[in-house]
Design an enzyme around this catalytic site. Structure first.
Site, PDB file in Angstrom:
ATOM      1  N   ASN A   1     -11.805 -12.282 145.171  1.00  0.00           N
ATOM      2  CA  ASN A   1     -11.184 -11.228 144.421  1.00  0.00           C
ATOM      3  C   ASN A   1      -9.602 -11.008 144.791  1.00  0.00           C
ATOM      4  O   ASN A   1      -9.311 -11.580 145.501  1.00  0.00           O
ATOM      5  CB  ASN A   1     -11.989  -9.834 144.991  1.00  0.00           C
ATOM      6  CG  ASN A   1     -11.463  -8.825 144.160  1.00  0.00           C
ATOM      7  OD1 ASN A   1     -11.367  -8.743 142.875  1.00  0.00           O
ATOM      8  ND2 ASN A   1     -11.172  -7.221 144.727  1.00  0.00           N
TER       9      ASN A   1
ATOM     10  N   ALA B   1     -19.534  -3.982 138.879  1.00  0.00           N
ATOM     11  CA  ALA B   1     -20.308  -4.913 138.508  1.00  0.00           C
ATOM     12  C   ALA B   1     -20.602  -6.130 139.187  1.00  0.00           C
ATOM     13  O   ALA B   1     -21.838  -6.628 139.163  1.00  0.00           O
ATOM     14  CB  ALA B   1     -19.628  -5.578 136.942  1.00  0.00           C
TER      15      ALA B   1
ATOM     16  N   ASP C   1     -27.890  -3.776 135.731  1.00  0.00           N
ATOM     17  CA  ASP C   1     -27.105  -4.759 135.253  1.00  0.00           C
ATOM     18  C   ASP C   1     -27.163  -6.290 135.616  1.00  0.00           C
ATOM     19  O   ASP C   1     -27.032  -7.053 135.090  1.00  0.00           O
ATOM     20  CB  ASP C   1     -25.631  -4.110 135.761  1.00  0.00           C
ATOM     21  CG  ASP C   1     -25.250  -2.989 134.871  1.00  0.00           C
ATOM     22  OD1 ASP C   1     -25.724  -2.979 133.491  1.00  0.00           O
ATOM     23  OD2 ASP C   1     -24.225  -2.254 135.220  1.00  0.00           O
TER      24      ASP C   1
ATOM     25  N   LYS D   1     -21.640   5.558 137.538  1.00  0.00           N
ATOM     26  CA  LYS D   1     -22.763   4.873 137.929  1.00  0.00           C
ATOM     27  C   LYS D   1     -22.814   5.466 139.467  1.00  0.00           C
ATOM     28  O   LYS D   1     -24.113   5.356 139.948  1.00  0.00           O
ATOM     29  CB  LYS D   1     -22.216   3.308 137.923  1.00  0.00           C
ATOM     30  CG  LYS D   1     -22.578   3.040 136.377  1.00  0.00           C
ATOM     31  CD  LYS D   1     -22.502   1.571 136.140  1.00  0.00           C
ATOM     32  CE  LYS D   1     -22.420   1.170 134.670  1.00  0.00           C
ATOM     33  NZ  LYS D   1     -22.565  -0.250 134.424  1.00  0.00           N
TER      34      LYS D   1
HETATM   35  P1  NDP Z   1     -14.536  -2.267 138.450  1.00  0.00           P
HETATM   36  O1  NDP Z   1     -13.053  -1.424 137.981  1.00  0.00           O
HETATM   37  O2  NDP Z   1     -15.440  -1.654 139.492  1.00  0.00           O
HETATM   38  O3  NDP Z   1     -13.826  -3.435 139.120  1.00  0.00           O
HETATM   39  C1  NDP Z   1     -12.801  -4.254 138.688  1.00  0.00           C
HETATM   40  C2  NDP Z   1     -12.642  -5.672 139.214  1.00  0.00           C
HETATM   41  O4  NDP Z   1     -11.766  -6.529 138.383  1.00  0.00           O
HETATM   42  C3  NDP Z   1     -11.901  -5.387 140.510  1.00  0.00           C
HETATM   43  O5  NDP Z   1     -12.256  -6.455 141.464  1.00  0.00           O
HETATM   44  C4  NDP Z   1     -10.422  -5.787 140.294  1.00  0.00           C
HETATM   45  O6  NDP Z   1      -9.806  -6.289 141.362  1.00  0.00           O
HETATM   46  C5  NDP Z   1     -10.528  -6.941 139.062  1.00  0.00           C
HETATM   47  N1  NDP Z   1      -9.221  -7.052 138.283  1.00  0.00           N
HETATM   48  C6  NDP Z   1      -8.851  -6.264 137.330  1.00  0.00           C
HETATM   49  N2  NDP Z   1      -7.797  -6.800 136.849  1.00  0.00           N
HETATM   50  C7  NDP Z   1      -7.621  -7.936 137.223  1.00  0.00           C
HETATM   51  C8  NDP Z   1      -6.517  -8.854 136.886  1.00  0.00           C
HETATM   52  N3  NDP Z   1      -5.604  -8.996 136.108  1.00  0.00           N
HETATM   53  N4  NDP Z   1      -6.836  -9.935 137.703  1.00  0.00           N
HETATM   54  C9  NDP Z   1      -7.584 -10.172 138.805  1.00  0.00           C
HETATM   55  N5  NDP Z   1      -8.596  -9.350 138.996  1.00  0.00           N
HETATM   56  C10 NDP Z   1      -8.553  -8.055 138.256  1.00  0.00           C
HETATM   57  O7  NDP Z   1     -15.060  -2.782 137.184  1.00  0.00           O
HETATM   58  P2  NDP Z   1     -16.475  -3.083 136.890  1.00  0.00           P
HETATM   59  O8  NDP Z   1     -17.151  -4.016 138.193  1.00  0.00           O
HETATM   60  O9  NDP Z   1     -17.234  -1.816 136.942  1.00  0.00           O
HETATM   61  O10 NDP Z   1     -16.609  -3.967 135.498  1.00  0.00           O
HETATM   62  C11 NDP Z   1     -15.848  -5.207 135.356  1.00  0.00           C
HETATM   63  C12 NDP Z   1     -16.154  -5.979 134.076  1.00  0.00           C
HETATM   64  O11 NDP Z   1     -17.600  -6.166 133.664  1.00  0.00           O
HETATM   65  C13 NDP Z   1     -15.726  -4.629 132.883  1.00  0.00           C
HETATM   66  O12 NDP Z   1     -14.957  -5.766 132.096  1.00  0.00           O
HETATM   67  C14 NDP Z   1     -16.765  -4.371 132.361  1.00  0.00           C
HETATM   68  O13 NDP Z   1     -16.519  -3.974 130.979  1.00  0.00           O
HETATM   69  C15 NDP Z   1     -17.817  -5.330 132.539  1.00  0.00           C
HETATM   70  N6  NDP Z   1     -19.202  -5.110 132.630  1.00  0.00           N
HETATM   71  C16 NDP Z   1     -20.180  -5.517 131.530  1.00  0.00           C
HETATM   72  C17 NDP Z   1     -21.286  -5.103 131.407  1.00  0.00           C
HETATM   73  C18 NDP Z   1     -22.248  -5.776 130.392  1.00  0.00           C
HETATM   74  O14 NDP Z   1     -23.623  -5.401 130.213  1.00  0.00           O
HETATM   75  N7  NDP Z   1     -21.977  -6.684 129.683  1.00  0.00           N
HETATM   76  C19 NDP Z   1     -22.095  -3.986 132.479  1.00  0.00           C
HETATM   77  C20 NDP Z   1     -20.930  -3.861 133.555  1.00  0.00           C
HETATM   78  C21 NDP Z   1     -19.645  -4.079 133.433  1.00  0.00           C
HETATM   79  P3  NDP Z   1      -9.143  -5.485 142.700  1.00  0.00           P
HETATM   80  O15 NDP Z   1      -9.893  -5.178 143.339  1.00  0.00           O
HETATM   81  O16 NDP Z   1      -8.062  -6.527 143.021  1.00  0.00           O
HETATM   82  O17 NDP Z   1      -8.352  -4.392 141.877  1.00  0.00           O
END
Ligand code: NDP
Length: 276
Positions: free
Chosen positions: A150, A130, A101, A65
């Site tokens: 976060n 996201a 999105d 993206k």
């Molecule tokens: P990114 O990889 O960009 O970001 C992931 C985020 O999740 C970070 O802020 C990370 O925190 C946090 N995180 C991951 N694991 C944990 C945990 N165990 N506890 C707390 N925080 C955690 O992912 P995206 O933003 O691209 O996607 C996020 C979600 O949204 C995904 O599940 C994706 O499938 C879903 N999504 C759904 C869409 C839809 O159309 N329904 C569209 C786009 C996304 P840190 O910064 O601390 O690592």
């Protein structure tokens, strides 16, 4: 026939071909929509080839993206603000980009699920792609308060600072860690972390969820995720996963490409996995 595709890596799981084919049938649009897996180092070359073969537009998913936004000659404000695009439209030498999105999320929450954002307290968990995409469309709804929590606190603070620097009201948009949430509950809590994909729970305290509010997990097709289980245990009455967001962002892209907005209810119903 006009050609469209979704590009990602991996791409086998994508529901986009099914969704866009259903939209095309329902609206009488003659098009073919396929899925293309691009090599991790070959996004631009894959798009170039698809354009050269007559492709009209693409959806873009993980992990391309950010590259999609950089590839475009004309990114929309929403894509520019997110630094990421999930849809491209080709027009001769120009390549337009947008990010649907966040607008899909807002449409699902407000229109499909009937929860107002205007004047309400909204909590976004996560500060990844996201959340970046969701911030502007959520702020456009004029919430009373929008807090980004976060795990990596610096990331939330930097993101909020970036959006405040671009004009978001500092008394509305705040960020921090989960420990900074305070004692007041939020009307709408959106899990925009990827924690649910690994059956993990972001460390959100149960008291942050209001029993009369909405708990929304952006992941879809996983049933009752640990976050939704927490909300259920807390007695939150309205639970939702991200299937509506997925279908609504697809409908926005379809309308952008074809000039006709498909009905989404049937497709959401078809893809919905029960929250059990
Ligand atoms: P990114 O990889 O960009 O970001 C992931 C985020 O999740 C970070 O802020 C990370 O925190 C946090 N995180 C991951 N694991 C944990 C945990 N165990 N506890 C707390 N925080 C955690 O992912 P995206 O933003 O691209 O996607 C996020 C979600 O949204 C995904 O599940 C994706 O499938 C879903 N999504 C759904 C869409 C839809 O159309 N329904 C569209 C786009 C996304 P840190 O910064 O601390 O690592």
């Amino acid at each position: 026939m006009d050609r469209y595709a979704v590009i990602g890596h991996p791409i086998g799981h994508s529901k986009s071909p099914l969704i866009h084919t259903a939209f095309a049938e329902a609206t009488g649009q003659a098009l073919v929509y396929t899925a293309i897996e691009a090599p991790l180092d070959g996004f631009a070359a894959t798009v170039d080839r698809f354009r050269a073969e007559g492709g009209r537009g693409v959806n873009v998913t993980v992990p391309f993206k950010l590259e999609a936004c950089a590839y475009a000659t004309d990114p929309a404000d929403r894509a520019r603000a997110a630094g990421a695009a999930n849809a491209l439209k080709f027009d001769g030498d120009r390549c337009l980009a947008d990010n649907f999105d966040g607008v899909g999320l807002v449409r699902d929450i407000v229109h499909n699920l009937g929860h107002a954002v205007r004047g309400r307290r909204v909590l976004l968990l996560g500060a990844g792609g996201a959340t970046r995409g969701a911030l502007l469309p959520l702020l456009e709804q004029a919430p009373a308060h929008l807090f980004v929590a976060n795990r990596s606190v610096d990331k939330a603070l930097a993101l909020v600072q970036e959006f405040v620097g671009r004009g978001a009201p500092a008394h509305v948009l705040e960020g921090g860690g989960y420990a900074d949430l305070g004692g007041d509950a939020f009307d709408v809590v959106v899990n925009a972390t990827s924690a649910s994909l690994g059956q993990a729970l972001p460390p959100v305290p149960a008291h942050a969820l209001h029993p009369d509010g909405l708990a929304y997990d952006m992941v879809y097709g996983q049933g009752l995720t640990p976050f939704l289980q927490l909300a259920q245990t807390r007695g939150v009455r309205h639970l939702a996963d991200g299937v509506g967001m997925l279908v609504e962002q697809a409908a926005e892209a379809f309308a952008w490409w074809r000039g006709v907005r498909p009905d989404t209810a049937t497709t959401i119903q078809r893809l919905r996995v029960p929250l059990i």
